[in-house]
Design a protein around this motif. Structure first.
Motif, PDB file in Angstrom:
ATOM      1  N   VAL A  44       9.095   3.615  13.063  1.00 46.64           N
ATOM      2  CA  VAL A  44       8.740   3.865  11.668  1.00 46.64           C
ATOM      3  C   VAL A  44       7.427   4.623  11.644  1.00 46.64           C
ATOM      4  O   VAL A  44       6.406   4.114  12.103  1.00 46.64           O
ATOM      5  CB  VAL A  44       8.632   2.542  10.888  1.00 46.64           C
ATOM      6  CG1 VAL A  44       8.172   2.799   9.464  1.00 46.64           C
ATOM      7  CG2 VAL A  44       9.965   1.806  10.896  1.00 46.64           C
ATOM      8  N   LYS A  45       7.457   5.848  11.096  1.00 44.84           N
ATOM      9  CA  LYS A  45       6.265   6.697  11.080  1.00 44.84           C
ATOM     10  C   LYS A  45       5.499   6.626   9.765  1.00 44.84           C
ATOM     11  O   LYS A  45       4.272   6.582   9.754  1.00 44.84           O
ATOM     12  CB  LYS A  45       6.657   8.151  11.358  1.00 44.84           C
ATOM     13  CG  LYS A  45       7.151   8.404  12.778  1.00 44.84           C
ATOM     14  CD  LYS A  45       7.374   9.900  12.977  1.00 44.84           C
ATOM     15  CE  LYS A  45       7.639  10.235  14.440  1.00 44.84           C
ATOM     16  NZ  LYS A  45       7.789  11.684  14.662  1.00 44.84           N
ATOM     17  N   ARG A  46       6.224   6.649   8.664  1.00 46.17           N
ATOM     18  CA  ARG A  46       5.581   6.644   7.343  1.00 46.17           C
ATOM     19  C   ARG A  46       6.376   5.733   6.405  1.00 46.17           C
ATOM     20  O   ARG A  46       7.589   5.586   6.528  1.00 46.17           O
ATOM     21  CB  ARG A  46       5.528   8.052   6.729  1.00 46.17           C
ATOM     22  CG  ARG A  46       4.792   9.082   7.554  1.00 46.17           C
ATOM     23  CD  ARG A  46       3.283   8.958   7.383  1.00 46.17           C
ATOM     24  NE  ARG A  46       2.590  10.006   8.111  1.00 46.17           N
ATOM     25  CZ  ARG A  46       2.228   9.939   9.376  1.00 46.17           C
ATOM     26  NH1 ARG A  46       2.464   8.828  10.053  1.00 46.17           N
ATOM     27  NH2 ARG A  46       1.621  10.944   9.973  1.00 46.17           N
ATOM     28  N   ILE A  47       5.649   5.149   5.423  1.00 50.58           N
ATOM     29  CA  ILE A  47       6.271   4.294   4.405  1.00 50.58           C
ATOM     30  C   ILE A  47       5.678   4.657   3.058  1.00 50.58           C
ATOM     31  O   ILE A  47       4.467   4.867   2.936  1.00 50.58           O
ATOM     32  CB  ILE A  47       6.031   2.796   4.691  1.00 50.58           C
ATOM     33  CG1 ILE A  47       6.675   2.377   6.011  1.00 50.58           C
ATOM     34  CG2 ILE A  47       6.585   1.919   3.561  1.00 50.58           C
ATOM     35  CD1 ILE A  47       6.349   0.959   6.411  1.00 50.58           C
ATOM     36  N   SER A  48       6.517   4.703   2.041  1.00 45.95           N
ATOM     37  CA  SER A  48       6.049   4.903   0.678  1.00 45.95           C
ATOM     38  C   SER A  48       6.910   4.067  -0.255  1.00 45.95           C
ATOM     39  O   SER A  48       8.127   3.966  -0.072  1.00 45.95           O
ATOM     40  CB  SER A  48       6.122   6.377   0.279  1.00 45.95           C
ATOM     41  OG  SER A  48       5.681   6.549  -1.056  1.00 45.95           O
ATOM     42  N   VAL A  49       6.280   3.450  -1.272  1.00 40.97           N
ATOM     43  CA  VAL A  49       7.012   2.617  -2.216  1.00 40.97           C
ATOM     44  C   VAL A  49       6.585   2.993  -3.632  1.00 40.97           C
ATOM     45  O   VAL A  49       5.406   3.266  -3.897  1.00 40.97           O
ATOM     46  CB  VAL A  49       6.759   1.115  -1.935  1.00 40.97           C
ATOM     47  CG1 VAL A  49       5.286   0.764  -2.058  1.00 40.97           C
ATOM     48  CG2 VAL A  49       7.589   0.244  -2.846  1.00 40.97           C
ATOM     49  N   TYR A  50       7.568   3.052  -4.539  1.00 43.15           N
ATOM     50  CA  TYR A  50       7.303   3.381  -5.941  1.00 43.15           C
ATOM     51  C   TYR A  50       8.392   2.725  -6.783  1.00 43.15           C
ATOM     52  O   TYR A  50       9.586   3.002  -6.600  1.00 43.15           O
ATOM     53  CB  TYR A  50       7.282   4.884  -6.164  1.00 43.15           C
ATOM     54  CG  TYR A  50       7.049   5.286  -7.603  1.00 43.15           C
ATOM     55  CD1 TYR A  50       5.800   5.155  -8.195  1.00 43.15           C
ATOM     56  CD2 TYR A  50       8.094   5.794  -8.381  1.00 43.15           C
ATOM     57  CE1 TYR A  50       5.595   5.516  -9.510  1.00 43.15           C
ATOM     58  CE2 TYR A  50       7.896   6.164  -9.698  1.00 43.15           C
ATOM     59  CZ  TYR A  50       6.643   6.021 -10.262  1.00 43.15           C
ATOM     60  OH  TYR A  50       6.425   6.377 -11.576  1.00 43.15           O
ATOM     61  N   LYS A  51       7.972   1.844  -7.682  1.00 41.41           N
ATOM     62  CA  LYS A  51       8.912   1.094  -8.513  1.00 41.41           C
ATOM     63  C   LYS A  51       9.978   0.438  -7.633  1.00 41.41           C
ATOM     64  O   LYS A  51       9.665  -0.374  -6.775  1.00 41.41           O
ATOM     65  CB  LYS A  51       9.501   2.008  -9.585  1.00 41.41           C
ATOM     66  CG  LYS A  51       8.469   2.466 -10.616  1.00 41.41           C
ATOM     67  CD  LYS A  51       9.111   3.273 -11.725  1.00 41.41           C
ATOM     68  CE  LYS A  51       8.059   3.666 -12.768  1.00 41.41           C
ATOM     69  NZ  LYS A  51       8.619   4.490 -13.854  1.00 41.41           N
ATOM     70  N   ASP A  52      11.261   0.789  -7.807  1.00 43.61           N
ATOM     71  CA  ASP A  52      12.318   0.155  -7.019  1.00 43.61           C
ATOM     72  C   ASP A  52      12.739   0.999  -5.825  1.00 43.61           C
ATOM     73  O   ASP A  52      13.718   0.693  -5.155  1.00 43.61           O
ATOM     74  CB  ASP A  52      13.540  -0.118  -7.898  1.00 43.61           C
ATOM     75  CG  ASP A  52      14.155   1.156  -8.448  1.00 43.61           C
ATOM     76  OD1 ASP A  52      13.469   2.209  -8.443  1.00 43.61           O
ATOM     77  OD2 ASP A  52      15.322   1.113  -8.865  1.00 43.61           O
TER      78      ASP A  52
END
Length: 1029
Positions: free
Chosen positions: A347-355
């Protein structure tokens, strides 16, 4: 070459096998400790025991040497061929040593080594974590699993055969929460079980996994080099593999490639050792070089409001709601409160927004969406962009993916179609999505040149919001988007008003910042081991805390420190008091709602109430459920609605509720309501203070106050003070009741002498209590003061003071009946019938005098001669006659329980009457004796003889008397012959007497029955006996 490396289990020694020597290093600084030269040929293998007390070395000289941890050789044994590998059992001191064509099992308690032949060359060996099984890797590609006694249990024949020699194998660290599930996201096996798993590296360039039963887990992982060494790293979470590619590579425990730890030109990697409980990896190379590497992992995470997603074990993504009750989130551990996504890739990058959740892997981007179905919450993959991207930052929006590479932003649809690019003046250092309509979200960008830009997903033109002189490291927007906080490279936090671009304030020593998501004016920042909390323009509050602030919600601050996310609950007391000091009650209430202590709520409510801010006070009292003060606030508000507007009166009530009575009284007096102060102090029994606020000179009001004070003193167990207060208040009867009930004679007489003789009710009560206290002289004094002669005379009669009574009757003859009649009755009761007759004559009661005479005559006739025998004389305690009457010499008959004298008279039989006849005559009687059967001697009847002045003469009875006796009144001691029976008569039948039929002792009947019930036997002879009554 470096053939093998081994750490002591506590990490304090590093053993290196090179040439025919064993070199011992201090791993903390690489210092050479000692060189051991006991072998004659190349040392191929080393192994330390689990307890760290011994280690072993194996050499081409066919010898195995056992050493102590003090580097002293204590034992040597040999094989027929050179030693290839060895391993200590992890739970016992048993050592497995493997030569070319056999292996041996040795333990300290054994006298010899148990050796077992094997058909092919052994290249490697490893014990299971419970020490029950030993795996042997053979040059033929076969794996042999043996019991701890050396018996072969499982044989694994691999497809490559002799073309794929097994060069290294290792059992997993069981108990580190490792399981094996059948299928993963891409069809590979996911290792995640507590079973034993064997990792195998062979020169067919594959990495394989097997169960203890010999079944393979998943498929072979292909390597592009010949592996020579494999080790588990970080308590079994990862694998470290090295070989012919001159690299040391990191893999997941499922076999997925994660990265390169070292890349050296020093030749093949022959051996690897991981320092226990550390992130240090030591590598031995073909050319004799030893390299030491510190392995660290960058934190990869994403945050949207309270939804936090982070990378775990390099291949998993975990999503956690920060506002749950979890106070500590370990990024390397798992628990049931988290949603874990197995990605089976780096896993290189993670992004979360709302659902939405976007995860960048090594060769693709996967987009997940949060769903809740049947009460189960999970993330499901909805899109994949199958393309390898090079980027610094990843951002997900509702319908787009944004990638940042240096100064360039690229926008993609969820299907991977590029929609637009933004080329900026400087590199992008920070991106934050600030929300907006779906497909039109806005983002804030912090650039290296100090610019803060705003862009919209659907707009190709960036908008400059402001620019500072230093490079931007971090930024955040307030809840209502009116303020912007920026952290620059010089570790200063700048806060700007977005509309006016005005710098509101600055804070130094800050490396991260976060606005409170529930309050517009609250922010926190971290830096240099401290956490700062700031409200509006007030000075910040500091506390110690390590890490980086990533979120601030209510009273909870979220801080990332190394590999752990911590939720820190911080009471907002300090900023609340800052607002209170400036009487900003609404703002203080908003801060308190974020989280303060119970005492803080109390202080806020009281302060607002004191300043008559009833709106805030009511809300604050509601939060702490103080119904008492809520009633006060409601009462004041109702009075205001009715037109009452006296602030001082309201303040008086408030201070009274607070128990600040002096202040309350001052406010009441100031408001012109002194009576309220009087009533307040009266209710509090503070009567002296109440008197200070009595404005009128009317004595009745003061007396009323004193009466209340007296009531209180009585109820609080201070009767003397209460009596005094009642007297002072004119409540004489209540005072006399208290004085009389407590028996205070002096105080009672003092009151009686001070009373007016016209106050007959009070004087009567004084006389009553004096009489009760037997103070008859004082009582007579009171009756004389009242002029009540009859009461005085009756008092003397009642106390039998006849002389005084006669003297008073001489002065007042009208009361002679009140004296002589009671006197005559008293005489009669005391057997003074002649005097009683005279007294009745004096009183003019002729009929009463005749009645006394008749009674005297009847008593003389009916008096039994037994009663004459019993003279009823009162005997002194010290009696010269012994146990007999001093007057009639009658012997006493005692109760043998209490030793009291019983009312019994002994009588004897007339000559010629036998005991048997006497008993028959007594038993034949069924009626009580009559007095005419016992006559005086003068009448020539049978009598009981008694010499009044000489020795004792017993009563003698004849047959007539025996027949007349009541059987219940006669007691017979039936002695055995030759003794005669003894006979006794009870002269007082109302006094029940019992006799034991065994020992013939007499008792009071009640005492005898009680003792028989208690002891089940006669208290004298100890035999069970029936009472003869």
């Amino acid at each position: 070459s470096i053939y093998d490396i081994a750490f002591k289990p506590d990490g304090t020694q590093l053993l290196v096998a090179t040439g025919n020597k064993i070199i011992v290093y201090d791993p903390t600084d690489g210092t050479l400790v000692q060189t051991l030269r006991a072998h004659k040929d190349t040392v191929y293998c080393l192994g330390y025991s689990k307890d760290g007390k011994r280690f072993a070395s194996g050499s081409a000289d066919k010898c195995v040497i056992i050493w102590t941890d003090k580097l002293t050789g204590i034992l040597k044994y040999t094989h027929n061929e050179s030693i290839q590998c060895l391993a200590y059992n992890p739970v016992s001191p048993q050592l497995a040593s493997c030569a070319v064509n056999d292996f041996g099992l040795w333990a300290p308690e054994q006298k010899s080594v148990n050796k077992h032949k094997i058909s092919n060359r052994i290249t490697c060996c490893s014990w299971t974590s419970d020490g029950q099984y030993l795996a042997l890797g053979l040059f033929s590609g076969v794996i042999s699993i043996r019991s701890k006694l050396g018996e072969e249990k499982i044989k694994i024949e691999r497809p490559g055969g002799s073309l794929s020699p097994v060069w290294s194998l290792k059992w997993n660290h069981k108990g580190v929460n490792q399981f094996y599930r059948t299928r993963g996201f891409r069809g590979q096996a996911i290792i995640d079980d507590t079973n034993d798993v064997l990792t195998v590296c062979d020169w067919g360039q594959t990495l394989s996994f097997y169960h203890l039963n010999g079944k393979q887990i998943g498929k072979d992982a292909k390597l592009d080099y010949d592996p020579c060494a494999v080790q588990y790293y970080d308590q079994g979470k990862y694998l470290v593999v090295g070989g012919s590619n001159k690299k040391t590579c990191l893999y997941s425990k499922e076999g997925y490639f994660l990265g390169v730890i070292s890349d050296s030109s020093s030749g093949w990697v022959w051996c690897i050792a991981c320092k226990p409980d550390s992130n240090v990896v030591v590598v031995g190379h073909q050319d004799g070089t030893i390299t030491c590497h510190l392995v660290t992992f960058q934190t990869v995470h994403g945050l949207y409001r309270d939804c936090y997603a982070f990378r775990q074990n390099l291949t998993n993504v975990v999503v956690q709601r920060l506002n749950s009750d979890i106070k500590h989130i370990d990024l390397d551990e798992d628990d049931g409160s988290k949603l874990t996504i197995k990605c089976n890739d780096l896993v290189k990058r993670i992004s979360v927004y709302k659902d939405k959740l976007a995860v960048q892997l090594s060769d693709r981007i996967v987009i997940y969406q949060h769903e809740t179905k049947d009460g189960e919450s999970k993330y499901v993959p909805v899109n994949k962009i199958l393309k390898k991207f090079e980027c610094n930052l990843l951002v997900v929006c509702s319908e787009n993916i944004i990638l940042c590479q240096e100064s360039k932003l690229s926008c993609f649809s969820m299907d991977g179609e590029k929609q637009r690019d933004w080329s900026l003046e400087a590199n992008i250092r920070y991106i934050k999505v600030i929300g907006g309509p779906s497909g039109r979200e806005g983002m804030l960008l912090g650039l290296k040149n100090g610019q803060v830009l705003q862009i919209f997903v659907d707009n190709p033109f960036p908008i400059e919001m402001l620019k500072i002189k230093s490079s931007i490291r971090c930024l955040d927007l307030s809840m209502n988007r009116t303020k912007l906080a920026i952290i620059c490279d010089n570790s200063t936090c700048h806060v700007y008003d977005i509309e006016s671009k005005e710098l509101l304030f600055e804070e130094v020593n800050a490396n991260s910042v976060a606005w409170n998501t529930q309050n517009e004016d609250m922010l926190c920042y971290s830096g240099k081991g401290h956490l700062g909390i700031k409200a509006a323009g007030f000075p910040s509050q500091q506390r110690r805390m390590n890490g980086f602030v990533v979120g601030y919600c209510g009273s909870r601050i979220f801080c990332l420190h190394v590999h752990a996310m911590r939720a820190v609950d911080v009471p907002q007391s300090a900023p609340m008091y800052q607002y209170l000091d400036r009487q900003m009650y609404e703002e203080a209430y908003q801060i308190a709602c974020l989280g303060v202590t119970e005492s803080d709520w109390h202080n806020l409510s009281q302060k607002a109430l004191e300043d008559l801010n009833f709106n805030v006070a009511k809300k604050a009292f509601t939060r702490i459920r103080n119904l008492r003060y809520l009633e006060l606030v409601q009462s004041i508000e109702d009075r205001q609605k009715r037109g009452e507007n006296k602030t001082d009166l309201f303040m008086g009530d408030i201070h009274a509720y607070r128990s600040e009575f002096a202040e309350a009284a001052k406010y009441y007096k100031k408001a012109g309501h002194s009576q309220k102060a009087v009533d307040m102090y009266t209710d509090l029994r503070m009567f002296e203070l109440a008197k200070e606020y009595v404005e009128t000179t009317d004595p009745s009001e003061r007396k009323q106050l004193m009466a209340k004070q007296a009531n209180w003193a009585k109820n609080t167990n201070e009767p003397r003070e209460a009596a005094k207060m009642y007297l002072a208040a004119g409540e004489n009867l209540k005072a006399l009741d208290i004085i009389g009930e407590n028996g205070w004679t002096d105080m009672l007489m003092d009151v009686a002498r001070k009373l007016d003789k016209a106050d007959r009710e009070s004087l009567t009560k004084c006389a009553y209590y004096l009489k009760q206290l037997q103070q008859y002289a004082y009582c007579a004094e009171v009756f004389n003061k009242m002029g009540d002669r009859k009461a005085h005379i009756l008092l003397q009669v009642e106390i039998k003071n006849w002389d005084e009574a006669f003297a008073l009757v001489e002065k007042h003859p009208e009361f002679k009946d009140d004296v002589y009649v009671p006197y005559a009755q008293w005489l009669a009761e005391n057997d003074k019938f002649e005097e009683a007759q005279k007294a009745f004559h004096k009183a003019g009661r002729i009929s009463d005098a005749l009645h006394v005479l008749e009674q005297l005559t009847e008593n003389a006739v009916n008096e039994s001669l037994f009663n004459i025998a019993r003279c009823s004389t009162t005997n002194p305690l010290l009696n010269a006659q012994g146990s007999s009457c001093i007057n009639c010499h009658q012997p006493f008959v005692y109760s043998f329980s209490s030793f009291e004298v019983l009312p019994l008279v002994e009588f004897t039989l007339e000559d010629g009457i036998s005991d048997e006849e006497a008993c028959r005559l007594i038993d034949s009687s069924s009626k009580p004796p009559r007095s005419d059967e016992w006559k005086d001697n003068d009448r020539d009847a049978q009598s009981l003889q008694m010499d009044g002045g000489g020795d004792y003469v017993p009563v003698v009875v004849n047959r007539v008397v025996l027949r007349s006796l009541s059987r219940g009144d006669v007691f017979i001691r039936r002695w055995a012959a030759p003794l005669r029976f003894q006979y006794f008569k009870n002269l007082m039948p109302e006094v029940a007497v019992a006799m034991c039929d065994s020992c013939f002792q007499m008792f009071h009947a009640d005492d005898y029955e009680l003792m028989v019930l208690q002891k089940q036997c006669c208290p004298f002879c100890r035999k069970v006996s029936d009472a003869h009554e």
